[in-house]
Write a protein that holds these residues in place. Structure first.
Motif, PDB file in Angstrom:
ATOM      1  N   ARG A   2      74.407  36.904  25.178  1.00  0.00           N
ATOM      2  CA  ARG A   2      73.458  35.807  25.299  1.00  0.00           C
ATOM      3  C   ARG A   2      72.544  35.779  24.074  1.00  0.00           C
ATOM      4  O   ARG A   2      72.192  36.817  23.536  1.00  0.00           O
ATOM      5  CB  ARG A   2      72.600  35.975  26.559  1.00  0.00           C
ATOM      6  N   ASN A   3      72.187  34.573  23.669  1.00  0.00           N
ATOM      7  CA  ASN A   3      71.204  34.408  22.601  1.00  0.00           C
ATOM      8  C   ASN A   3      69.899  34.024  23.276  1.00  0.00           C
ATOM      9  O   ASN A   3      69.782  32.941  23.842  1.00  0.00           O
ATOM     10  CB  ASN A   3      71.651  33.326  21.620  1.00  0.00           C
ATOM     11  N   ASN A  63      64.346  35.237  18.112  1.00  0.00           N
ATOM     12  CA  ASN A  63      65.552  35.243  18.940  1.00  0.00           C
ATOM     13  C   ASN A  63      66.390  36.481  18.638  1.00  0.00           C
ATOM     14  O   ASN A  63      66.214  37.136  17.606  1.00  0.00           O
ATOM     15  CB  ASN A  63      66.373  33.972  18.739  1.00  0.00           C
ATOM     16  N   HIS A  65      70.497  38.385  19.996  1.00  0.00           N
ATOM     17  CA  HIS A  65      71.670  38.391  20.868  1.00  0.00           C
ATOM     18  C   HIS A  65      71.718  39.705  21.637  1.00  0.00           C
ATOM     19  O   HIS A  65      71.480  40.775  21.067  1.00  0.00           O
ATOM     20  CB  HIS A  65      72.950  38.213  20.053  1.00  0.00           C
ATOM     21  N   ASP A  96      70.818  28.087  22.341  1.00  0.00           N
ATOM     22  CA  ASP A  96      72.155  27.776  21.862  1.00  0.00           C
ATOM     23  C   ASP A  96      72.708  29.008  21.155  1.00  0.00           C
ATOM     24  O   ASP A  96      71.978  29.715  20.464  1.00  0.00           O
ATOM     25  CB  ASP A  96      72.061  26.594  20.878  1.00  0.00           C
ATOM     26  N   PRO A  97      74.012  29.302  21.305  1.00  0.00           N
ATOM     27  CA  PRO A  97      74.585  30.490  20.662  1.00  0.00           C
ATOM     28  C   PRO A  97      74.335  30.546  19.160  1.00  0.00           C
ATOM     29  O   PRO A  97      74.261  31.630  18.575  1.00  0.00           O
ATOM     30  CB  PRO A  97      76.085  30.368  20.964  1.00  0.00           C
ATOM     31  N   GLU A  98      74.197  29.399  18.519  1.00  0.00           N
ATOM     32  CA  GLU A  98      73.992  29.349  17.071  1.00  0.00           C
ATOM     33  C   GLU A  98      72.518  29.279  16.675  1.00  0.00           C
ATOM     34  O   GLU A  98      72.202  29.262  15.481  1.00  0.00           O
ATOM     35  CB  GLU A  98      74.721  28.117  16.486  1.00  0.00           C
TER      36      GLU A  98
END
Length: 252
Positions: A2-3, A63, A65, A96-98
């Motif tokens: 997860r981000n 942020n 991961h 968002d993952p990015e």
């Protein structure tokens, strides 16, 4: 994986800034250590930007991961129980993952607070720069307006900057007076709030240092344009003390 994106508030008085350093006494170091104690993961967090030693944040964004299955609503409480009392996670949410806290930031707002009263507030002294003599706030406002727009801010940047470009955009910049005492004649506080696309090293503090010279009558408000166009750090004023500065908001 997860981000996660988190909002953190901190009093920077006792730290060497946000970004990790070999000495270890930074906001980033403390947060990463708390995450390790919580999850066992050696994680490097990504922030919206650096803050210097002694600078504070009302709402810094970062942020990272993680493979941890800790429920989203438990993260703030769990990390805060492992952080010192001058660092607090306000919220955690999925990203968002990015998502990248620095690259995705659209604008940032900083606020510098000047205590213009004769006697400083003992309870707020770590969050406000004390300037006991009168300041010409109208002249400071006039000078500050010169900086709105897209400019090369080399004159308002540390000579040690490693950025390839010193071009930034100031979207808005205001100066407000606020009374913080029971005495009507007291000058109170002066808040200098600047919103921009991004900021160079010491940029806001050098702007404030130059504005203080204008307020003291050591410079004319009209001089600000010449300082800006010179692209020469020596033409601007001193770097204002760090403890008056706070990262106020980051918008994505």
């Amino acid at each position: 994986m997860r981000n996660l994106i988190m909002t953190v508030s901190y009093d920077g008085t006792n730290y060497f800034g946000f970004q990790a350093q070999p000495g270890g006494n930074t906001i980033q170091d403390r947060i990463e250590k708390a995450i390790w104690h919580l999850t066992g993961e050696n994680i490097t967090i990504t922030s919206s930007g650096r803050t210097d030693a002694g600078v504070h944040a009302r709402a810094q964004i970062f942020n990272f991961h993680t493979a941890s299955s800790i429920p989203l609503e438990r993260w703030a409480f769990a990390l805060n129980s492992r952080l010192p009392p001058d660092i607090r996670i306000l919220e955690a949410r999925m990203a968002d993952p990015e998502f990248h806290a620095r690259r995705w930031a659209k604008r940032k707002t900083y606020r510098y607070t000047i205590d213009n009263n004769r006697t400083p507030d003992v309870f707020q002294r770590h969050l406000q720069y004390h300037h006991p003599t009168p300041l010409d706030v109208e002249a400071m406002r006039h000078a500050l307006q010169t900086l709105i727009g897209e400019h090369d801010f080399t004159s308002f940047c540390s000579v040690g900057s490693t950025k390839l470009s010193h071009v930034r955009t100031i979207f808005d910049a205001v100066i407000e007076r606020h009374s913080n005492t029971e005495f009507a004649a007291s000058p109170g506080l002066i808040h200098i709030t600047v919103t921009g696309s991004g900021f160079l090293q010491h940029m806001v503090r050098i702007i404030v240092g130059t504005l203080l010279q204008v307020g003291e009558g050591k410079r004319n408000a009209a001089d600000m344009e010449a300082v800006l166009k010179a692209k020469d750090r020596s033409r601007a004023g001193p770097t204002a003390m760090s403890h008056g500065l706070m990262l106020w908001e980051v918008v994505y």
